[in-house]
Enzyme design. Structure first.
Site, PDB file in Angstrom:
ATOM      1  N   CYS A 197       0.687  -1.210   0.013  1.00 20.67           N
ATOM      2  CA  CYS A 197       0.136   0.110   0.058  1.00 20.67           C
ATOM      3  C   CYS A 197       0.821   1.287   0.244  1.00 20.67           C
ATOM      4  CB  CYS A 197      -0.855  -0.157   1.364  1.00 20.67           C
ATOM      5  SG  CYS A 197      -2.063  -1.135   1.106  1.00 20.67           S
ATOM      6  N   HIS A 257      -1.100   9.167   5.872  1.00 19.21           N
ATOM      7  CA  HIS A 257      -1.609   7.610   5.372  1.00 19.21           C
ATOM      8  C   HIS A 257      -3.185   7.295   5.800  1.00 19.21           C
ATOM      9  CE1 HIS A 257      -1.525   3.487   3.977  1.00 19.21           C
ATOM     10  NE2 HIS A 257      -1.798   3.131   4.778  1.00 19.21           N
ATOM     11  N   GLU A 316       1.023   7.196  13.198  1.00 16.83           N
ATOM     12  CA  GLU A 316       1.504   8.044  12.369  1.00 16.83           C
ATOM     13  C   GLU A 316       1.417   9.339  12.989  1.00 16.83           C
ATOM     14  OE1 GLU A 316      -1.492   8.201   8.961  1.00 16.83           O
ATOM     15  OE2 GLU A 316       0.123   8.786   7.790  1.00 16.83           O
ATOM     16  N   LYS A 341      -8.576   9.436   2.805  1.00 21.20           N
ATOM     17  CA  LYS A 341      -9.337   8.302   2.954  1.00 21.20           C
ATOM     18  C   LYS A 341     -10.701   8.273   3.957  1.00 21.20           C
ATOM     19  CE  LYS A 341      -5.228   5.186   2.682  1.00 21.20           C
ATOM     20  NZ  LYS A 341      -4.093   6.320   2.961  1.00 21.20           N
ATOM     21  N   HIS A 363      -9.734   3.075   1.291  1.00 16.00           N
ATOM     22  CA  HIS A 363      -8.462   2.893   1.100  1.00 16.00           C
ATOM     23  C   HIS A 363      -8.421   1.912  -0.291  1.00 16.00           C
ATOM     24  CE1 HIS A 363      -4.365   1.510   1.660  1.00 16.00           C
ATOM     25  NE2 HIS A 363      -4.658   1.283   3.107  1.00 16.00           N
ATOM     26  N   PHE A 419       1.589  -2.718   4.019  1.00 19.98           N
ATOM     27  CA  PHE A 419       1.864  -4.018   4.639  1.00 19.98           C
ATOM     28  C   PHE A 419       3.214  -4.364   4.134  1.00 19.98           C
ATOM     29  CE2 PHE A 419      -2.819  -5.768   4.525  1.00 19.98           C
ATOM     30  CZ  PHE A 419      -2.956  -4.914   5.789  1.00 19.98           C
TER      31      PHE A 419
END
Lengths: 409, 427
Positions: free
Chosen positions: B175, B317, B328, B349, B354, B413
């Protein structure tokens, strides 16, 4: 500031020839193909498919990386990659965890570049079957991460403590070159001191084999090996340790070879169309990689071509080589005729064999009957000193790459 | 040093399939999330859909642009069609003379997807195995299935469509690779491998196996199944996971002098890029990994030669998972110190879910549009503060913006973190 040179200080390889460089060299120098009937016990029943043979990796085990837990959460492509990368680290006298106190390099100065085409499809197919026959509750919690292309990158990077850049290249049969170029550039630019770079491929799973089968890319088993109507495929993984040369010298480890030049470019053509014209881009990138290595075409001692792959691609490659080498082409080594085309692992494996050939000063023979074209015929063994190897690759759609592998000074 | 600018953009998203619709949707605070039951493009969920814990998705609605694509592209998987559409948009937007061989000789592609053709591969599997009950029958697999199954076919098909001769590379690093692919293309130009790079990401993962793969590890949103538009809620205390989405984005990147010489409109300049790995866990983003994201932020800031005070906006993110948003937040503080509290950080998002690799590409587009349009889109569904996510997330309302530098963050990931600094063009 002196130029940073890309040295190769370790090779790990697990292919149809077995595990390790000795096994690889023994098989390659025997000249005998190790393409055999697909084992239904280990893979699937090949009888519904036109091509029923492939290069298969003999059973392997390595308790240092393939623990029960690791086996449960990974596809075969990651398992082969872990073994190959570990062996490469061992040869380069590097620890299996860059975070450990005995690591000679900070973990953030180590990078990883992985090439793969099929990635973890064996795992994905199993999960699809579980999902569709037993329901969502039967799905495994590793279904996504074992199966997706970034799986091997994650498994290798996490286990060995690679905290620099990690990337996965999926550019079909050119992906191996892209991963090695990524690694070489990272060393040259100073982004990393050490890069674990290579590829892994486990394509022997029914849906993937059906994809190749349906596209008519594989040679039917009913046709003779000398007819060359399609590809033979193998599974396997090879990883190299790329290291900044001065760093390797300071560590006092042997430098096996150097990557002196590289280039990549595209001569796009309609997919499915045959192309027999020499690819001008391939000619250009070979020249560009030789120029970066500061050598003329005449200095190349051995070529590892992108083929044998798809017959039309091979014809175009031969024509391009004739342009570059102007009639006096070097000898050709064709490990793909022996191991099968290892797809994402093919380029790293060819480079490994080139390194072994330069080290041993022997060009491995290939049976003439396995060679697709006149150009590919091996010449009489010459006594000249082997210094430079040219390793080529081509991905579907005309993605070309060229690497110059040289003996260290 | 060769400098790199953005001269064209293209988008296919749950908020619309033009840059204008995408941006208007984001600024208005609209949610592109809906119920899984209402999915229109994939009938594979009919039998299994109810079994998933998460019942929300972000789907690209009315992808009518597909009708205009070349016939051989229309036969391909949705993710290929998305990719070709955004590429065509970006090239048109850049007013590039595609007939010029001088341009095509030094023009390359960098493509990414995290999972590739989810729907076609699963459709084919089900057809070839009678829904998993029999061995694969190769006779039921289409001759062109190989092109759907490959994760780089959009790159190959585009190289052929434009007849370009530069690099044609495809990355798939989960991602974070939406930002990574932009950085990769940026470096390809900077290092002299190409003058122009089409950087693009495409993702269409909404099929049962890929959706299920995330559902069974509890990373998908489950808290608002009956109110889908409230399901994606980064930084909010009641967030419960991410909403899987789809879409594609493209940038035409160009060496700056080349762009100036041909009089191209320049959206923004890419001035910094960072890429690190946490080497910790395949999926977990526990707080211990924050320093690795901090390191990636510092890499991009160093390359851009800017200080924390020069960063005026962050597109994070912010996946709406419990772990990511906390970690984050702490990573941003690690890089920016106390100044972190003064920087607006809005989560794209929250509105469009996502879409794996494409998600952070959308984030980069939102960051570019913030610089050019002078607005920041909000983080929607922000209702109850989480003390561990205490930055200014531009809650629920867009706001005017006059900043110069935007920072884009992505985590993925396999433990990767990618960052980008985008700079407004002077004048």
């Amino acid at each position: 500031m002196t130029e940073r040179v890309v040295a190769i200080t370790g090779i790990g390889t697990l292919t149809p020839a077995g595990r390790g460089t000795e096994a690889l060299w023994a098989t390659i120098s025997s000249g005998r193909a190790c393409l055999t009937a697909i084992d239904p016990q280990n893979y699937f029943d090949p009888s519904p498919y036109a091509c029923q043979i492939a290069g298969q990796v003999p059973s392997f085990d390595e308790p240092r990386v393939l623990t029960a837990s690791m086996m449960a959460q990974t596809d075969r492509c990651s398992q082969m990659a872990l073994v190959a990368a570990l062996d490469a680290l061992d040869e380069a006298r590097l620890p299996m965890d860059f975070r450990s106190e005995r690591s000679p390099v900070a973990p953030e100065r180590v990078s990883l570049a992985v090439a793969t085409v099929a990635a973890g499809w064996t795992y994905v197919e199993r999960e699809m079957r579980n999902l569709w026959t037993k329901g969502v509750g039967a799905m495994d919690r590793y279904a996504l991460t074992a199966g997706f292309p970034a799986g091997p990158q994650g498994h290798v990077g996490i286990l060995f403590g690679v905290e620099g850049r990690t990337r996965t290249f999926v550019s079909e049969r050119a992906s191996g070159a892209h991963a090695l170029i990524e690694g070489a550039k990272a060393i040259q630019r100073g982004d990393a001191e050490i890069v674990i770079a290579g590829g892994t491929e486990a394509p022997l799973t029914p849906l993937v084999w059906a994809a190749y089968h349906a596209s008519n890319m594989l040679q039917p088993t009913s046709e003779g090996a000398d007819q060359h109507t399609g590809m033979f495929i193998g599974e396997g993984s090879t990883f190299l340790i790329l290291e900044e040369r001065e760093h390797a010298i300071r560590r006092d480890v042997p430098i096996l070879a150097e990557i002196r030049g590289w280039s990549r470019g595209t001569d796009a053509y309609p997919l499915g169309a045959s192309r027999k014209q020499p690819s001008q881009k391939l000619v250009q990138i070979i020249h560009a990689s030789l120029a970066q290595a500061h050598i003329h075409p005449a200095a190349v001692d051995v070529i590892f071509p992108a083929g044998p792959a798809l017959p039309a691609e091979d014809v175009a490659e031969e024509a391009a080589l004739k342009c570059v080498f102007d009639g006096e082409y070097p000898r050709v080594a064709i490990p793909k005729a022996i191991l099968g085309h290892l797809q994402g692992a093919a380029v790293a494996t060819d480079v490994a064999i080139a390194v072994l050939a330069l080290g041993r000063q022997v060009i491995p023979p290939t049976q003439d009957s396995l060679l697709p074209t006149d150009l590919m015929s091996t010449n009489e063994c010459t006594a000249s000193f082997l210094k430079h190897a040219l390793v080529l690759s081509c991905g579907l759609g005309g993605m070309h790459a060229s690497l110059v592998i040289s003996r260290p000074e | 040093m060769r400098r790199v600018v953005i001269t064209g953009m293209g988008v296919v998203s749950p908020l619309g399939n033009t840059i204008d619709a995408f941006w208007r949707g984001l600024i208005s605070g609209r949610s592109g999330i809906k119920s899984l039951k209402d999915i229109t493009h994939c009938d594979l969920f009919e039998r299994l859909g109810d079994e998933f814990a998460s019942q929300v998705i972000a789907e690209v609605e009315q992808f009518e642009e597909a009708q205009q694509l070349p016939e051989h592209i229309r036969r391909r998987d949705r993710y290929v069609q998305f990719a070709v559409e955004v590429a065509l948009q970006a090239v048109r937007d850049a007013h590039l003379d595609v007939s010029s061989s001088a341009i095509r000789d030094h023009w390359g592609i960098a493509f990414t997807t995290a999972v590739g053709a989810a729907q076609t591969t699963e459709d084919t599997y089900c057809l070839a195995t009678q829904n998993g009950s029999e061995a694969v029958d190769p006779a039921k697999v289409s001759p062109e299935f190989y092109l759907d199954w490959l994760c780089n076919s959009p790159a190959v098909l585009l190289a052929q469509l434009f007849d370009l001769h530069g690099p044609c590379d495809a990355l798939s690093s989960a991602c974070a690779s939406g930002v990574d692919v932009i950085g990769y293309a940026f470096e390809s130009i900077r290092d002299g491998d190409a003058t122009i790079m089409l950087a693009l990401s495409s993702e269409a993962p909404l099929a049962p196996t890929r959706f299920g793969g995330c559902d069974v590890i509890h990373c998908l949103a489950t808290g608002f199944n009956d109110e889908p538009q409230r399901a994606s809620r980064p930084f909010d205390k009641n967030r419960s996971g991410f909403v899987m989405g789809e879409g594609a984005g493209a940038f035409l990147l160009e060496e700056r002098e080349h762009a100036i010489k041909r009089g191209a409109h320049i959206y923004a300049e890419i001035t910094g890029f960072g890429l690190t790995s946490n080497a910790t866990h395949m999926v977990s983003l526990k707080p211990a990994v924050a320093p690795h994201l901090t390191r990636a932020i510092k890499q991009a800031m160093d390359e851009a030669k800017i200080k924390p005070q020069d960063i005026h906006y962050i597109n994070p993110h912010a996946s709406s998972t419990n772990q990511n948003d906390q970690t984050e937040t702490s990573a941003i503080k690690g890089a920016l110190g106390e100044y972190a509290y003064e920087v607006p950080v809005s989560a794209t998002k929250s509105e469009i879910g996502h879409s794996l690799a494409t998600a952070s590409f959308f984030g980069a587009m939102a960051a570019v549009l913030s610089l050019t349009e002078g607005m920041l889109h909000p983080t929607i569904n922000y209702e109850e503060p989480d003390p561990l996510c205490d930055l200014d997330c531009v809650p629920n309302q867009a706001r005017p913006f006059t900043g110069t530098n935007s920072l884009v963050l992505a985590s993925g990931f396999s433990g990767t973190h990618a960052t980008l600094v985008l700079q407004k063009v002077a004048g």
